[in-house]
Write an enzyme that holds these catalytic residues in place. Sequence first.
Site, PDB file in Angstrom:
ATOM      1  N   LYS A  23       8.580  10.243  10.451  1.00  0.00           N
ATOM      2  CA  LYS A  23       7.135  10.410  10.665  1.00  0.00           C
ATOM      3  C   LYS A  23       6.622   9.298  11.552  1.00  0.00           C
ATOM      4  O   LYS A  23       7.251   8.239  11.654  1.00  0.00           O
ATOM      5  CB  LYS A  23       6.413  10.393   9.316  1.00  0.00           C
ATOM      6  CG  LYS A  23       6.618   9.070   8.593  1.00  0.00           C
ATOM      7  CD  LYS A  23       6.006   9.070   7.215  1.00  0.00           C
ATOM      8  CE  LYS A  23       6.256   7.762   6.517  1.00  0.00           C
ATOM      9  NZ  LYS A  23       5.655   6.607   7.184  1.00  0.00           N
ATOM     10  N   ASP A  63      10.044   4.915   3.109  1.00  0.00           N
ATOM     11  CA  ASP A  63      10.149   3.829   4.104  1.00  0.00           C
ATOM     12  C   ASP A  63      10.862   2.562   3.606  1.00  0.00           C
ATOM     13  O   ASP A  63      10.393   1.445   3.868  1.00  0.00           O
ATOM     14  CB  ASP A  63       8.748   3.458   4.616  1.00  0.00           C
ATOM     15  CG  ASP A  63       8.059   4.589   5.357  1.00  0.00           C
ATOM     16  OD1 ASP A  63       8.623   5.691   5.431  1.00  0.00           O
ATOM     17  OD2 ASP A  63       6.937   4.370   5.846  1.00  0.00           O
ATOM     18  N   CYS A 120       1.907   3.711   3.141  1.00  0.00           N
ATOM     19  CA  CYS A 120       2.657   4.974   3.168  1.00  0.00           C
ATOM     20  C   CYS A 120       2.841   5.605   1.788  1.00  0.00           C
ATOM     21  O   CYS A 120       2.826   6.830   1.662  1.00  0.00           O
ATOM     22  CB  CYS A 120       3.970   4.765   3.907  1.00  0.00           C
ATOM     23  SG  CYS A 120       3.647   4.420   5.661  1.00  0.00           S
TER      24      CYS A 120
HETATM   25  C1  VGL Z   1       3.681   1.364   6.750  1.00  0.00           C
HETATM   26  C2  VGL Z   1       2.188   0.097   7.915  1.00  0.00           C
HETATM   27  C3  VGL Z   1       2.604   0.653   9.098  1.00  0.00           C
HETATM   28  C4  VGL Z   1       4.264   1.728   5.423  1.00  0.00           C
HETATM   29  C5  VGL Z   1       4.114   1.949   7.923  1.00  0.00           C
HETATM   30  O1  VGL Z   1       5.435   2.202   5.368  1.00  0.00           O
HETATM   31  O2  VGL Z   1       3.563   1.567   4.407  1.00  0.00           O
HETATM   32  N1  VGL Z   1       2.714   0.457   6.741  1.00  0.00           N
HETATM   33  N2  VGL Z   1       3.561   1.576   9.082  1.00  0.00           N
END
Ligand code: VGL
Length: 240
Positions: free
Chosen positions: A140, A42, A185
Amino acid sequence: MLDRRQILAALGTTALATLAPTALFAAASIKPDDASALLVIDVQNCFLPGGSLAVKEGEQVVPVINRMAKAFSNVVMTQDWHTPGHVSFASVHSGRKPFETIDLPYGKQVLWPDHCVQGTDGAALSKDLAIPHAELIIRKGFHKDVDSYSAFLEADGKTSTGLAGYLKGRKIKRVFVAGLATDFCVAWTALDARKAGFEVYVVEDACRGIDTQGSLAKAWADMAKAGVKRIQSSDIAVSA
Ligand code: VGL
Ligand code: ZN
């Protein structure tokens, strides 16, 4: 004849000499092989400075990840990839604010600012990532009513993203996890990788955390308990 003291002294010297190269000068002792994969989690605009869910110092992971990626023949990147009006967005729960927790059918859910909406600039990978040899980008969190921090399993604990099958199909045994955010994540991905039977390393300086309600300390404790190895990028050998 050597007496007991001389033997102990000799052993002590040998032990130190044996340990010295690894324990005292531990730089670059891990060499990723063809059964190793780097998972870059991410590294998307929403989680970087100016993004809607910016992670403090998030941009600092990019050069570390770019450098480390050179040591890996297998690299997978992930993208948080939500529908508009996703269940994890505080904006769809009346009277709720970001970073509050609610109960959903699959368990507790932290509510977030709107982020990583499919096809938006915020959901794009950082333009500063330089990993042209990455072989797979897995998305995802695309089911509107279920979140997915983990790159392996959605938050219902049963819907698979297919990543474990992909990695096993590629004969991967070890995964190295880096990216954003350490306590969500990255940690959930590392924990599910352990459950799927992989040897798992989290590269601490190649990650940054959100740290809400003690989440960062809890994530490291959960990972340690699950046998996730916590390393630094300098532990990985990258040839120049
Ligand atoms: C994430 C919060 C919400 C992350 C993704 O990538 O850690 N954190 N969505
Ligand atoms: Zn998300």
